[in-house]
Design an enzyme around this catalytic site. Structure first.
Site, mmCIF file in Angstrom:
data_model
loop_
_atom_site.group_PDB
_atom_site.id
_atom_site.type_symbol
_atom_site.label_atom_id
_atom_site.label_comp_id
_atom_site.label_asym_id
_atom_site.label_seq_id
_atom_site.Cartn_x
_atom_site.Cartn_y
_atom_site.Cartn_z
ATOM 1 N N LYS A 126 0.869 -1.188 0.000
ATOM 2 C CA LYS A 126 0.000 0.000 0.000
ATOM 3 C C LYS A 126 0.894 1.223 0.000
ATOM 4 O O LYS A 126 2.029 1.164 0.458
ATOM 5 C CB LYS A 126 -0.860 0.009 1.276
ATOM 6 C CG LYS A 126 -2.134 0.800 1.139
ATOM 7 C CD LYS A 126 -3.228 -0.026 0.486
ATOM 8 C CE LYS A 126 -4.432 0.782 0.103
ATOM 9 N NZ LYS A 126 -5.528 -0.093 -0.358
ATOM 10 N N ASP A 166 -6.949 4.027 -4.681
ATOM 11 C CA ASP A 166 -7.634 3.906 -3.389
ATOM 12 C C ASP A 166 -8.263 5.290 -3.165
ATOM 13 O O ASP A 166 -8.491 6.018 -4.156
ATOM 14 C CB ASP A 166 -6.636 3.517 -2.277
ATOM 15 C CG ASP A 166 -7.318 3.073 -0.984
ATOM 16 O OD1 ASP A 166 -7.733 1.912 -0.894
ATOM 17 O OD2 ASP A 166 -7.461 3.893 -0.053
ATOM 18 N N ASN A 240 -15.762 5.666 -5.483
ATOM 19 C CA ASN A 240 -15.762 4.512 -6.387
ATOM 20 C C ASN A 240 -16.495 3.310 -5.785
ATOM 21 O O ASN A 240 -17.378 2.729 -6.420
ATOM 22 C CB ASN A 240 -14.295 4.166 -6.730
ATOM 23 C CG ASN A 240 -14.176 2.885 -7.507
ATOM 24 O OD1 ASN A 240 -14.160 1.797 -6.934
ATOM 25 N ND2 ASN A 240 -14.114 2.982 -8.824
HETATM 26 P P1 NDP Z 1 -12.944 7.465 -3.164
HETATM 27 O O1 NDP Z 1 -11.875 8.473 -3.018
HETATM 28 O O2 NDP Z 1 -13.495 7.186 -4.500
HETATM 29 O O3 NDP Z 1 -14.176 7.852 -2.205
HETATM 30 C C1 NDP Z 1 -13.987 7.987 -0.845
HETATM 31 C C2 NDP Z 1 -15.315 8.332 -0.195
HETATM 32 O O4 NDP Z 1 -15.190 8.202 1.208
HETATM 33 C C3 NDP Z 1 -15.761 9.760 -0.451
HETATM 34 O O5 NDP Z 1 -17.150 9.819 -0.421
HETATM 35 C C4 NDP Z 1 -15.161 10.497 0.747
HETATM 36 O O6 NDP Z 1 -15.843 11.697 1.087
HETATM 37 C C5 NDP Z 1 -15.344 9.482 1.830
HETATM 38 N N1 NDP Z 1 -14.280 9.654 2.844
HETATM 39 C C6 NDP Z 1 -12.946 9.496 2.648
HETATM 40 N N2 NDP Z 1 -12.270 9.776 3.764
HETATM 41 C C7 NDP Z 1 -13.202 10.111 4.662
HETATM 42 C C8 NDP Z 1 -13.127 10.496 6.023
HETATM 43 N N3 NDP Z 1 -11.941 10.599 6.664
HETATM 44 N N4 NDP Z 1 -14.296 10.758 6.646
HETATM 45 C C9 NDP Z 1 -15.496 10.657 5.999
HETATM 46 N N5 NDP Z 1 -15.620 10.309 4.705
HETATM 47 C C10 NDP Z 1 -14.482 10.027 4.071
HETATM 48 O O7 NDP Z 1 -12.377 6.138 -2.493
HETATM 49 P P2 NDP Z 1 -12.816 4.630 -2.721
HETATM 50 O O8 NDP Z 1 -14.271 4.533 -2.946
HETATM 51 O O9 NDP Z 1 -11.889 4.033 -3.699
HETATM 52 O O10 NDP Z 1 -12.448 3.978 -1.299
HETATM 53 C C11 NDP Z 1 -13.373 3.906 -0.223
HETATM 54 C C12 NDP Z 1 -12.935 2.815 0.743
HETATM 55 O O11 NDP Z 1 -12.884 1.566 0.054
HETATM 56 C C13 NDP Z 1 -11.556 2.993 1.366
HETATM 57 O O12 NDP Z 1 -11.558 2.425 2.660
HETATM 58 C C14 NDP Z 1 -10.659 2.154 0.465
HETATM 59 O O13 NDP Z 1 -9.479 1.743 1.123
HETATM 60 C C15 NDP Z 1 -11.590 0.973 0.203
HETATM 61 N N6 NDP Z 1 -11.306 0.153 -0.979
HETATM 62 C C16 NDP Z 1 -11.176 0.708 -2.226
HETATM 63 C C17 NDP Z 1 -10.952 -0.107 -3.314
HETATM 64 C C18 NDP Z 1 -10.878 0.427 -4.702
HETATM 65 O O14 NDP Z 1 -10.751 -0.378 -5.633
HETATM 66 N N7 NDP Z 1 -10.983 1.725 -4.930
HETATM 67 C C19 NDP Z 1 -10.805 -1.558 -3.166
HETATM 68 C C20 NDP Z 1 -11.048 -2.041 -1.835
HETATM 69 C C21 NDP Z 1 -11.268 -1.201 -0.799
HETATM 70 P P3 NDP Z 1 -15.114 13.121 0.810
HETATM 71 O O15 NDP Z 1 -15.179 13.300 -0.674
HETATM 72 O O16 NDP Z 1 -15.916 14.108 1.585
HETATM 73 O O17 NDP Z 1 -13.727 12.971 1.339
HETATM 74 O O1 2IT Z 2 -7.882 -1.792 -0.853
HETATM 75 C C1 2IT Z 2 -7.805 -2.301 -1.990
HETATM 76 O O2 2IT Z 2 -7.954 -3.515 -2.167
HETATM 77 C C2 2IT Z 2 -7.570 -1.419 -3.132
HETATM 78 N N1 2IT Z 2 -7.507 -0.204 -2.951
HETATM 79 C C3 2IT Z 2 -7.353 -1.998 -4.501
HETATM 80 C C4 2IT Z 2 -5.957 -2.482 -4.670
HETATM 81 C C5 2IT Z 2 -5.569 -2.923 -6.056
HETATM 82 O O3 2IT Z 2 -4.380 -3.204 -6.232
HETATM 83 O O4 2IT Z 2 -6.412 -2.982 -6.957
#
Ligand code: NDP
Ligand code: 2IT
Length: 445
Positions: A126, A166, A240
């Site tokens: 990460k 992420d 996302n």
């Molecule tokens: P994005 O940046 O696309 O979206 C993040 C969302 O979470 C936004 O709505 C944001 O709101 C909110 N958010 C982020 N930080 C905070 C905080 N400190 N307090 C409140 N709201 C918060 O990220 P993803 O959708 O990619 O990721 C979301 C979660 O999923 C994370 O935990 C990530 O590690 C996990 N994840 C992501 C994967 C991926 O493929 N993208 C895969 C597996 C897990 P705001 O815009 O107001 O900050």
């Molecule tokens: O938390 C996760 O699994 C991710 N942000 C995706 C990692 C990846 O390599 O696709």
């Protein structure tokens, strides 16, 4: 807990005193594999446990860049290469002001077991930066990313370490990283995943994490002889993971009731429709706006400074960030008869919140299993890049479904006692075994 595991945990606490999220993640895994380790004492040999909780390498670097006013800005850049026992390091990059070593180590540790669960040969890593993308112009993002890439490029490679997105890192950022890496290395390779379709990306990668969460949900519901149709679901976040979770929920006939961001929650009393989802996507992905801009529409309530957890529903899917469900939130969810919690985000439930769910027999699927669809399709993107092929949407989607089903099966096999399935235990034991067995075979490295 097993005495030896307790000693390992005490050492982790002493060695990493300023890393609460990392300690939280390690504790959760060690507690849930304790009984398994007591029954399989070979895992107590060769310092295996001491090694598995220590990242193989950590890089920390300065990232200087020039903002739109010509002022020099300096951020911290990181890459944590946690474990390469079963494959090249693999895991996302996070750009968010809260990023620090504790958060990236917890994410790298979790990623190691998550990646093992996918059944693909992916190690765990990460990285990211405390850079805050919000309010930045595209040019500022590009300048920051190019500076970040100059240092990161020394440590990554298609067979070494393959980052992805992420929080705060999506297709735009991966595109800039890919372009700069290619320029620095003179190499067009699958060094990053989550790429655009124009330069080696995979179909379904954008949707994969959210779709995967819902595929996991359907497996879980099937296991409990229930159906997804008509279920009322609370979703947090509006990035996302959240929005593609909602897309699949709608497609399969569930009612998604909420989205949120760090400023508040939007509550759709009659459920989010396909059309409303397209509007939210436009607002968040194209305009990069705030959910508060949605207020004043009929049947939709904007609740400022609040998360979705006190709205009545059947299922909760937290998709924003770590520790977003407190003990109080968990009690509210239980009192409101929520019976299933699937973690779309990584470790969105606090330890105290999890205890509440456990004591109340809530079906709880941890992030390392529920959200593994994202990295799984990243693994499929790497496979396509190696073969210089592009697979169809249907083909990748079918593989994603089958990977999620297989993760569910592994959890049931490793987490069932009598008629009770402990998905946390199942996920941790299944992931641990795969990584631990590979580490044992490779000697003390
Ligand atoms: P994005 O940046 O696309 O979206 C993040 C969302 O979470 C936004 O709505 C944001 O709101 C909110 N958010 C982020 N930080 C905070 C905080 N400190 N307090 C409140 N709201 C918060 O990220 P993803 O959708 O990619 O990721 C979301 C979660 O999923 C994370 O935990 C990530 O590690 C996990 N994840 C992501 C994967 C991926 O493929 N993208 C895969 C597996 C897990 P705001 O815009 O107001 O900050
Ligand atoms: O938390 C996760 O699994 C991710 N942000 C995706 C990692 C990846 O390599 O696709």
């Amino acid at each position: 807990m097993n005495k030896y595991l307790t000693e390992v945990l005490v050492k982790v606490r002493l060695d990493n005193p300023h890393e609460p999220e990392f300690i939280q993640a390690v504790e959760e895994v060690l507690v849930s594999i304790s009984e398994f380790i007591s029954d399989n004492t070979k895992y107590l040999e060769n310092g295996l446990l001491e090694r598995i909780v220590e990242p193989e390498k950590v890089f920390l670097f300065r990232v200087p860049w020039i903002d739109r006013d010509g002022k020099v800005q300096v951020n911290k850049g990181y890459r944590v290469q946690f474990n390469s026992a079963i494959g090249p390091y693999k895991g996302g990059l996070r750009f968010h002001p809260t990023v620090n070593l504790s958060i990236l180590k917890f994410l790298g540790f979790e990623q190691t077991f998550k990646n093992a669960l996918t059944g693909l040969n992916l190690g765990g890593g990460k990285g990211g930066s405390n850079f805050d993308p919000s309010g930045k112009t595209d040019d500022e993002i590009m300048r920051f990313v190019q500076s970040f890439a100059i240092e990161l490029s020394k440590h990554i490679g298609a067979n070494i370490d393959v980052p992805a997105g992420d929080i705060g890192v999506g297709g735009r950022e991966i595109g800039f990283l890919f372009g700069q890496y290619k320029r620095l290395r003179d190499e067009f390779s699958g060094v990053l995943t989550g790429k655009g379709l124009t330069h080696g990306g995979s179909l379904v990668r954008t949707e994969a994490t959210g779709y995967g969460v819902v595929y996991m949900l359907t497996n879980v519901l099937e296991h409990f002889e229930e159906t997804i149709v008509g279920k009322r679901v609370l979703v947090s976040g509006s990035g996302n993971v959240a929005l593609y979770t909602i897309e699949k929920l709608i497609e399969l006939g569930a009612k998604a009731l909420t989205v949120s961001d760090s400023k508040g929650t939007l509550y759709f009393k009659n459920g989010i429709t396909k059309e409303l989802l397209e509007e939210i996507k436009e607002l968040k992905f194209v305009k990069r706006g705030r959910l508060s801009e949605f207020k004043n529409k009929t049947g939709i309530e904007y609740i400022e400074s609040k998360s979705p957890w006190d709205i009545k529903a059947d299922i909760a899917i937290p998709c924003a960030t770590e520790n977003e469900i407190s003990e109080e939130d968990a009690k509210t969810l239980v009192n409101n008869n929520v019976r299933y919690v699937l973690e779309g985000a990584n470790m969105p439930t606090t330890s105290e919140g999890y205890e509440v769910f456990r004591k109340n027999n809530i079906v709880f699927v941890p992030g390392k299993a529920a959200n593994a669809g994202g990295v799984a399709v990243s693994g499929l993107e790497m496979a396509q890049n190696s073969q210089r092929e592009s697979w169809s949407f249907e083909n990748v989607d079918m593989k994603l479904k089958s990977i999620m089903k297989n993760i569910h099966t592994q959890m049931v096999e490793n987490g069932t006692t009598g008629s009770n399935v402990d998905y946390v235990k199942g996920a941790n034991i299944a992931g641990f075994r795969k990584v631990a067995d590979a580490m044992m075979a490779q000697g003390v490295v």
